[in-house]
Design a protein around this motif. Structure first.
Motif, short mmCIF file in Angstrom:
data_model
loop_
_atom_site.label_atom_id
_atom_site.label_comp_id
_atom_site.label_asym_id
_atom_site.label_seq_id
_atom_site.Cartn_x
_atom_site.Cartn_y
_atom_site.Cartn_z
N HIS A 117 56.43 -9.77 -36.87
CA HIS A 117 55.83 -8.45 -37.05
C HIS A 117 54.77 -8.42 -38.14
O HIS A 117 54.08 -7.41 -38.31
N ARG A 119 51.33 -8.73 -39.76
CA ARG A 119 49.94 -8.69 -39.26
C ARG A 119 49.03 -9.26 -40.35
O ARG A 119 48.74 -8.59 -41.34
N GLY A 153 53.86 -14.93 -37.98
CA GLY A 153 53.27 -13.61 -37.78
C GLY A 153 52.16 -13.68 -36.75
O GLY A 153 52.04 -14.65 -36.01
N SER A 154 51.35 -12.63 -36.70
CA SER A 154 50.30 -12.55 -35.70
C SER A 154 48.94 -12.82 -36.32
O SER A 154 48.69 -12.53 -37.49
N ASP A 173 45.67 -8.83 -33.36
CA ASP A 173 47.03 -9.32 -33.06
C ASP A 173 47.10 -10.00 -31.69
O ASP A 173 47.96 -9.69 -30.86
N ILE A 176 51.09 -14.76 -31.57
CA ILE A 176 52.15 -15.03 -32.54
C ILE A 176 52.17 -16.52 -32.83
O ILE A 176 52.05 -17.35 -31.90
N LEU A 227 60.41 -3.08 -35.28
CA LEU A 227 59.09 -3.69 -35.42
C LEU A 227 59.10 -5.18 -35.08
O LEU A 227 58.17 -5.70 -34.45
N LYS A 228 60.15 -5.86 -35.49
CA LYS A 228 60.21 -7.31 -35.27
C LYS A 228 60.29 -7.62 -33.78
O LYS A 228 59.55 -8.48 -33.26
N ASN A 230 59.61 -5.52 -31.23
CA ASN A 230 58.49 -4.92 -30.50
C ASN A 230 57.23 -5.79 -30.59
O ASN A 230 56.43 -5.86 -29.65
N SER A 231 57.05 -6.47 -31.74
CA SER A 231 55.85 -7.29 -31.93
C SER A 231 55.81 -8.49 -30.98
O SER A 231 54.74 -9.06 -30.75
N LYS A 240 49.72 -11.36 -25.12
CA LYS A 240 49.62 -12.12 -26.36
C LYS A 240 49.86 -13.58 -26.06
O LYS A 240 50.57 -13.94 -25.12
#
Length: 428
Positions: A117, A119, A153-154, A173, A176, A227-228, A230-231, A240
């Motif tokens: 998550h 960014r 992360g992204s 984003d 990952i 958040l984790k 969903n990312s 992605k």
């Protein structure tokens, strides 16, 4: 002596005025056409005596100058020079790291082993002193990439002339980053090796659980957002990319199979030291490579000493989509075009080498609809060099545009040159 002193003072004042990062360029206000140069499109095509026109930040014409019919354009004569697409630097901590010995300037990693998550782009510093040194060599875009942990992360793709990270964004984003854990030496049964093996197994189990939880979470209705989890959503629908950092052949195969089993759609190998060894596997699974080791020593004692130089050409022959990055040092990333130049001397053609730092990179990062080549409809992110952009002897970028905005190409290196050149001029 008075004349020399006056010259020195004027040079010093001029250099001091440009010692800071230049102000971002203003938006393009009138259509412009570059006429007379050799156009290197970025897709392998070369057009002599070309014209490139752009308006409102977009390319409106790219072809022979004799066929250009536009009117009311500001004409720039670039006869005898070369037009190139802006080069793209993948897998970089540009804007996240400034001075390695000063902790306050480092913002490229977060605490913890699993941070999908995070960014990286929100920490991107558009006022980095390093950025102008890249632009003056032709690098106009970069992939801002986090490091640290297993899932770092992204990353996002940015253009290198902006007031803030929001203005800089080209693609937010887009992927990952997963750093695949190293395999252990076979036959080592020492207690330390057993501990490392257990730690590796635990990490992979945790990663499998994380991806499994994310897949289930995204299919359910929910009142609260995680958040984790969903990312990670874009990995399962292909929006992605999973940038899998791995070099050793067995690790590449293991990591790809692991990701595919978890339902990941788009995978990119970063590093890829053994990419040629597993070329058939990569080609079968349609997996591109961001190759990192052109200016590195061979990985094995028995390897050809020139193998890293030859690797891009060998990947090209194998039919694998690849691009090049520069991972030796952040301050050296301005040398990205010369990495491609080395590859051109050891197997690639000049235009293939150019594609490896332009259109191929754009395809791998998912921004080929906007940048990577000088074609109608794309962003007017391009440059003009007096000579071959990939040769450090002739790479002399005189003009550069990002989204049609004309850049100020002054940088700290030029400032230092003028400062000390003025010093020695004073003594003449």
């Amino acid at each position: 002596m008075k004349r020399a002193a006056a010259l020195f003072a004027s040079v010093l004042l001029s250099a001091t005025a440009w010692a800071q990062v230049p102000v971002p360029a203003a938006k393009q206000t009138k259509p412009t056409v570059l006429v007379g140069a050799t156009l290197h499109v970025g897709n392998g095509q070369v057009i002599e005596q070309a014209a490139v026109a752009f308006d409102n930040g977009k390319i409106t014409y790219a072809g022979p100058a004799t066929s250009f019919k536009g009117t009311a354009h500001e004409t720039v004569n670039v006869a005898g020079k070369h037009i190139y697409p802006g080069l793209i630097l993948p897998n970089s901590q540009l804007g996240l790291t400034e001075i390695e010995s000063v902790r306050a300037t480092l913002d490229q990693r977060e605490v913890g082993n699993f941070n999908p998550h995070v960014r990286s782009v929100v920490a991107y510093n558009t006022d980095s002193d390093i950025t102008p040194t890249l632009r003056s060599n032709g690098v106009l875009l970069a992939q801002v990439t986090p490091v640290g942990g297993m899932v770092s992360g992204s990353s996002s793709v940015v253009q290198l002339d902006a007031w803030n990270w929001e203005d800089a964004l080209v693609k937010a984003d887009g992927g990952i980053h997963l750093r695949w854990p190293s395999m252990l030496v076979a036959g080592d049964n020492s207690p330390a090796a057993q501990q490392r093996k257990q730690a590796r197994d635990n990490a992979l189990n945790e990663l499998e659980t994380l991806l499994g939880d994310a897949s289930v979470y995204l299919k359910q209705s929910r009142d609260r957002e995680n958040l984790k989890l969903n990312s990670l959503g874009g990995l399962f629908d292909g929006s992605k990319r999973l940038f899998l950092h791995a070099d050793y052949g067995k690790e590449i195969v293991e990591g790809v199979r692991f990701a595919k089993k978890a339902g990941v759609k788009n995978i990119v190998i970063v590093g890829g030291g053994d990419a040629l060894v597993v070329a058939d596997f990569l080609k079968e699974n349609n997996i591109p490579v961001i190759y990192s080791g052109v200016h590195a020593l061979p990985a094995r004692a028995g390897d050809d000493v020139y193998l890293p130089y030859k690797m891009p050409g060998l990947l090209q022959q194998a039919g694998i989509l690849f691009c090049l990055d520069y991972d030796a040092s952040l301050h050296g990333t301005r040398n990205l075009p010369f990495i491609a130049g080395t590859a051109a001397a050891f197997g690639l053609t000049k235009e293939q080498a150019l594609s490896s730092v332009s259109l191929n990179a754009a395809k791998i990062l998912g921004v080929e609809d906007k940048v990577g080549s000088v074609e109608v409809g794309k962003d007017a992110t391009l440059l003009v060099s007096e000579g071959d952009l990939l040769d450090m002897r002739t790479n002399k970028v005189g003009l550069a545009f990002i989204q049609g905005r004309k850049l100020n190409l002054t940088d700290k290196q030029q400032y230092l040159y003028e400062k000390f050149n003025g010093k020695y001029e004073q003594g003449k």
